[in-house]
Design an enzyme around this catalytic site. Structure first.
Site, mmCIF file in Angstrom:
data_model
loop_
_atom_site.group_PDB
_atom_site.id
_atom_site.type_symbol
_atom_site.label_atom_id
_atom_site.label_comp_id
_atom_site.label_asym_id
_atom_site.label_seq_id
_atom_site.Cartn_x
_atom_site.Cartn_y
_atom_site.Cartn_z
ATOM 1 N N SER A 285 3.886 4.543 8.794
ATOM 2 C CA SER A 285 4.346 3.689 7.724
ATOM 3 C C SER A 285 5.699 3.023 7.971
ATOM 4 O O SER A 285 6.038 2.056 7.300
ATOM 5 C CB SER A 285 4.415 4.491 6.427
ATOM 6 O OG SER A 285 5.375 5.526 6.541
ATOM 7 N N SER B 137 4.783 8.853 10.911
ATOM 8 C CA SER B 137 5.223 7.532 10.445
ATOM 9 C C SER B 137 6.422 6.923 11.146
ATOM 10 O O SER B 137 6.686 5.737 10.975
ATOM 11 C CB SER B 137 5.511 7.564 8.947
ATOM 12 O OG SER B 137 4.325 7.323 8.245
ATOM 13 N N LYS C 72 14.346 1.784 5.904
ATOM 14 C CA LYS C 72 12.995 1.794 5.327
ATOM 15 C C LYS C 72 13.141 1.842 3.807
ATOM 16 O O LYS C 72 13.946 2.635 3.288
ATOM 17 C CB LYS C 72 12.262 3.027 5.858
ATOM 18 C CG LYS C 72 10.800 3.142 5.452
ATOM 19 C CD LYS C 72 10.192 4.382 6.116
ATOM 20 C CE LYS C 72 8.714 4.549 5.832
ATOM 21 N NZ LYS C 72 8.151 5.739 6.516
#
Ligand code: GLN
Length: 533
Positions: free
Chosen positions: A171, A195, A95
């Site tokens: 996210s 997330s 990420k």
């Protein structure tokens, strides 16, 4: 053999046995990314043709050279009889909120679009030291603020591999999509309110938020420091256990990392679920949210197919000897989102102060007269709408005259949320649970643009996940079925402090017990039509 479909566990086993080489694995992952990912997210995407728009778009940056050099290192170690590590040759995505030395680390924000950190996050370093191959940095909501990936400054944002008209969640949407689309076997994500687990549920993969402090946060760009957890996304529970094994453990450079000894997560999977006490709670059957005009609280039941999947899983586990304990009260769960609004905004506003255009990050090119202008213009031009909203709200809530109304109160309710878990898991209490079984999300993946722009409603998609962030306890999401339109359903197992071994053990048992279910043989849309050798 289809190299991109292999689990991390099988991959490392074969590489270590000399049956596969890491270079071929890196090349296969790169070929899969080229075939289905489409153009990487960028600040100036231009207009995309519709075929291009339907691609996965998980990556902001593919780090081909890095992956190939890491693969060469693994292959050299094998040739020389050295120990190549527990993740030898395993393709991984990161990420883009983790610092990786020498690569841009954007947080999906214009503010950091050109930021190249001088060091590597501890979690990333541990993966690399174990022989993993870093294929690239994947997209997210700007600064991890969101639940759909759509708020990224790097567009196109990621699509759901099961149906590209739907969001992958957020996210860690790029992480979840890259794993579901078999571009990588593992992804590194973060979970502050859900997330990792919400996108994992939306994309039909496994996601783990470990206990707060189990994995070092050094090198993670901070959102809400008292809630942020570093965790994993993978296609099965064994891979989650393997990845946690590699990453967990204290880090002298992160004072909040726990010094508690790390469990043996892979061995834990060998035990069955006989006699384990698994709870169901009525407080995870509906979501509660305010009417935006009147403030009155409404409730909406969890999507029926999601609820049914949880009950089916409970039955499967009961048939294998687990004891299902119904009606466990978790009465403060419903306050999770309002409390999160306060705590996470205050901490985010504080953490985002460092992006001021002085030392690093975006600096305005406009003519400026004083330092104030430099701050104002750099921050105004660098941050997108969601970070701006959160800074405004965080500054308002933490103003001296409001602190006792909001922040102090939120901390008290947070303690109540934690006490629900303490009661449920207390060995001397009324329930003495080993795990709580709940939905991971109230609905399956929503359509693109359906919620975008409504920052409050977007936040409410974390209702099933956020309480465990407040409490600091570990939580695992894993696939539990498909809804009528073929979208994945996630079921969640929440454990007690440092009880990762138990929730992984239950999750793994559920996977084994449900292998013959028809939904298990379904594949994401973007993988259909592929010829499997
Ligand atoms: N969706 C939540 C938010 O918008 C959670 C984000 C996260 O866990 N990083 O804040």
């Amino acid at each position: 053999m289809n190299l991109t479909a292999l689990s991390a566990f099988e991959t490392a086993q074969k590489v270590r046995a000399g049956e596969l080489n890491a270079n071929d694995l890196a090349e296969a992952a790169l070929a899969q990314i080229r075939a289905i990912d489409g153009v990487p997210g960028s600040l100036a995407p231009g207009i995309l043709e519709s075929a291009e728009e339907q691609k996965v778009h998980a990556f902001i940056q593919v780090t081909e050279e890095l992956a190939l050099s890491q693969a060469a290192r693994v292959d050299r170690k094998i040739a020389e009889g050295e120990e190549p590590g527990a993740l030898a040759g395993v393709p991984v995505s990161i990420k883009d909120i983790f610092c990786v030395e020498g690569t841009t680390t954007t947080a999906a924000s214009r503010t950091l679009a050109n930021f190249i950190p001088p060091y590597t996050a501890t979690a990333v370093q541990r993966l690399v030291d174990a022989g993993a191959l870093i294929l690239g940095k994947v997209n997210l909501d700007e600064f991890t603020f969101g639940s759909s990936n759509e708020s990224s400054a790097f567009q196109p944002s990621t699509n759901n591999p099961w149906n590209t008209d739907h969001v992958p969640g957020g996210s860690s949407g790029g992480s979840a999509a890259s794993v579901a689309a078999q571009e990588v076997a593992l992804s590194l994500g973060t979970d502050t309110g859900g997330s990792i687990r919400q996108p994992a549920a939306f994309c039909g993969v496994v996601g783990l938020k470990p206990t707060y402090g189990r994995v070092s946060r050094l090198g993670l760009i901070a959102f809400s420091s008292s809630l942020d957890c570093v965790g994993s996304l993978s296609r099965d529970v064994r891979d989650t256990a393997l990845m946690l094994q590699v990453m967990a453990g204290s880090d002298p450079k992160d004072s909040t990392s726990s010094t508690r000894p790390v469990g043996d997560y892979l061995s834990a999977l060998q035990q069955d679920v006989k006699g384990l006490r698994i709870g169901l709670s009525p407080d995870y059957e509906a979501v509660y949210y305010p009417d935006f005009e009147s403030g009155a609280v409404h409730s909406e039941p969890v999507q029926k197919e999601v609820r049914d999947a949880v009950l089916r899983a409970a039955e499967t586990l009961a048939n294998a000897g687990a004891e299902i304990i119904e009606n466990v009260p978790m009465p403060n769960t419903r306050y999770g989102i309002p409390v999160y609004f306060v705590i996470s905004r205050v901490e985010a506003a504080s953490n985002l102060h460092r992006f001021d255009g002085v030392k690093y990050g975006y600096r305005t090119s406009a003519e400026i007269n004083d330092l104030n202008d430099l701050y104002r213009l750099s921050r105004g031009e660098g941050f997108g709408p969601e970070p701006k909203l959160r800074i405004l709200m965080g500054m308002y809530l933490s103003a001296a005259e409001h602190a006792s109304n909001f922040y102090q109160k939120a901390l008290k309710v947070r303690a109540l949320i934690r006490s629900d878990f303490e009661n449920a898991f207390d060995p001397e209490g009324d329930y003495w649970l080993d795990a709580l079984l709940t939905p991971s999300t109230a609905t399956t993946a929503f359509k693109r643009n359906a919620v975008l722009g409504n920052s409050v409603l977007m936040q409410y998609s974390d209702q099933m996940t956020v309480a465990s962030n407040h409490a600091g306890v570990p939580a695992l999401t894993l696939p539990g079925g498909l809804d009528e339109s073929g979208l994945p359903i996630g079921i969640q197992l929440i454990g007690s402090d440092f009880g990762e071994d138990t929730i992984l053990r239950i999750g793994h048992a559920f996977e084994q017990l449900s292998t013959s279910e028809t939904w298990r043989s379904e594949k994401p849309q973007v993988l259909q039509g592929e010829v499997k050798a």
